[in-house]
Scaffold this active site. Structure first.
Site, PDB file in Angstrom:
ATOM      1  N   LYS A   1      19.507  -0.559 -11.977  1.00 32.01           N
ATOM      2  CA  LYS A   1      19.410   0.871 -12.308  1.00 32.01           C
ATOM      3  C   LYS A   1      19.300   1.704 -11.037  1.00 32.01           C
ATOM      4  CE  LYS A   1      14.832   1.226 -11.408  1.00 32.01           C
ATOM      5  NZ  LYS A   1      14.110   2.229 -10.629  1.00 32.01           N
TER       6      LYS A   1
ATOM      7  N   TRP B   1       3.757   3.206  -5.053  1.00 31.82           N
ATOM      8  CA  TRP B   1       3.710   2.415  -6.288  1.00 31.82           C
ATOM      9  C   TRP B   1       2.530   1.441  -6.261  1.00 31.82           C
ATOM     10  CZ3 TRP B   1       3.825   2.455 -10.978  1.00 31.82           C
ATOM     11  CH2 TRP B   1       4.377   1.512 -11.847  1.00 31.82           C
ATOM     12  N   GLY B   2       2.284   0.831  -5.089  1.00 35.77           N
ATOM     13  CA  GLY B   2       1.116  -0.039  -4.980  1.00 35.77           C
ATOM     14  C   GLY B   2      -0.174   0.716  -5.218  1.00 35.77           C
TER      15      GLY B   2
ATOM     16  N   GLY C   1       0.800  -1.220   0.000  1.00 38.37           N
ATOM     17  CA  GLY C   1       0.000   0.000   0.000  1.00 38.37           C
ATOM     18  C   GLY C   1       0.830   1.266   0.000  1.00 38.37           C
TER      19      GLY C   1
END
Length: 360
Positions: A227, A32-33, A29
């Site tokens: 990255k 990104w979620g 949560g």
């Protein structure tokens, strides 16, 4: 949640019995979620013949004992917004948040794992043996694990722990832009396009979040992890006030050290996006400009979330040292040493100036 499901099916002929549609759960949560919830909440609703119309979303309850405030899950269900991690973006009403991990996952056919890689082991331990036999997972977690002898992909850790096939989704994505439906792209890496790739593309692909599927899943996942180390190096450059040509060189040299799937969204595009706008660059810039420990900087800048570049650099450095190849990867090595106080700006500068890429 139960009442909402009953109401839906009472209004649709009571068709929940023998429902063959895929149920989707988001595990995580954070920002990104929450951004992915904005995507899949809409895609499942647009494809009712394929997907169950509600998406479960597990949010860790980080409240301390005795704290009477609402949990993140309760706030999302009441306001349809994750005010802590992704303020100002509306999460679709068919995304139902919960703080109970098993409740969220036990009926899921597709688990979308969007948590820091430090939390994967505990989540898998709690879910082991409790998932549907035909469940599959897709990891959006960027990192690499190490057992002291070899590096392992996070997706492999998930497969080993849960006994399910695990694909990966990586791309040049900033959570706020994805939630705002600005144009973004991502790459799904899976072992079988027929068994995993096709259904996952249907789940994630939208006119503004374009998905490409490949079976080169190892390269996709490695790019997504490595990255972040380069982004930390770019953050060091920003924090030290070095010129733009130095940052461009650092990104190029870091890309050479990555050397996988350059032209996928998970490769060069993700690298550039993260080096200019991601949390790893931000944390690294603040770290090299101050005397504060990394954990304190993360608390101050990331609102309870973690940067994945530093622990990934640690795992990669451990393996490079084991195999005696650190000198071939001076940027990766420098990032690890800077975070651990074993190298300053002069060493970082020399890592670029004497990079083996200039030897031929």
């Amino acid at each position: 949640m139960v009442c909402q499901r009953i109401e839906y099916f009472n209004n649709n002929g009571g068709e929940e019995l023998n429902d063959r549609r895929k149920r989707v759960t988001i595990v995580g949560g954070g920002n990104w979620g929450s951004a992915i919830a904005c995507v899949v909440g809409k895609t499942v609703k647009r494809q009712p013949e394929i997907f169950y119309p509600y998406v479960n979303m597990w949010c860790r309850d980080s409240r301390k004992p005795g704290d009477s405030s609402e949990s993140i899950a309760e706030v999302i269900n009441r306001t349809h917004e994750n005010a802590k991690y992704l303020p100002g973006r509306r999460i679709p009403e068919n995304v139902i948040a919960t703080s109970n991990l098993l409740d969220a996952c036990e009926e899921a056919h597709i688990l979308i794992l969007v948590v820091p890689h430090q939390g994967i082991e505990q989540i898998c331990k709690e879910l082991n043996g409790k998932l549907l036999p035909d469940a599959q997972a897709v990891s959006l977690t960027k990192g690499i694990s190490s057992d002291g002898k070899k590096l392992k992909l996070i997706s492999q850790d998930i497969e080993d722990a849960l006994g399910v096939k695990c694909s990966v989704l990586m791309g040049a994505n900033l959570a706020g832009e994805v939630a705002d439906e600005k144009f973004c792209e991502a790459t799904i890496g899976c072992k079988s396009i027929e068994e995993q790739g096709n259904i996952l593309k249907q789940l994630f692909d939208t006119p503004n979040f374009r998905i490409r599927v490949t079976t080169d899943y190892e390269a996709v996942e490695l790019c997504g992890a490595l990255k972040n180390i380069v982004a930390c190096a770019a953050g060091f450059v920003d924090g030290l006030g070095w010129a733009y040509n130095m940052k461009s060189a650092m990104i190029r040299l870091g890309l050479l050290e990555t050397k996988e799937s350059y032209f996928e969204s998970c490769g060069v595009a993700d690298l550039i996006t993260t080096c200019f706008g991601g949390r790893n660059r931000k944390v690294a810039e603040a770290f090299i400009k101050s005397d504060k420990p990394l954990a304190q900087i993360e608390r101050e800048l990331l609102n309870g979330q973690s940067a994945q570049g530093p622990p990934t650099a640690d795992d990669v450095f451990e393996m490079m040292e084991l195999f005696g190849i650190s000198e071939k990867f001076p940027i990766f090595t420098a990032v690890h040493k800077v975070f651990h106080g074993k190298m300053g700006q002069d060493g970082l500068y020399d890592a670029m100036r004497t990079h083996p890429a200039y030897d031929n």
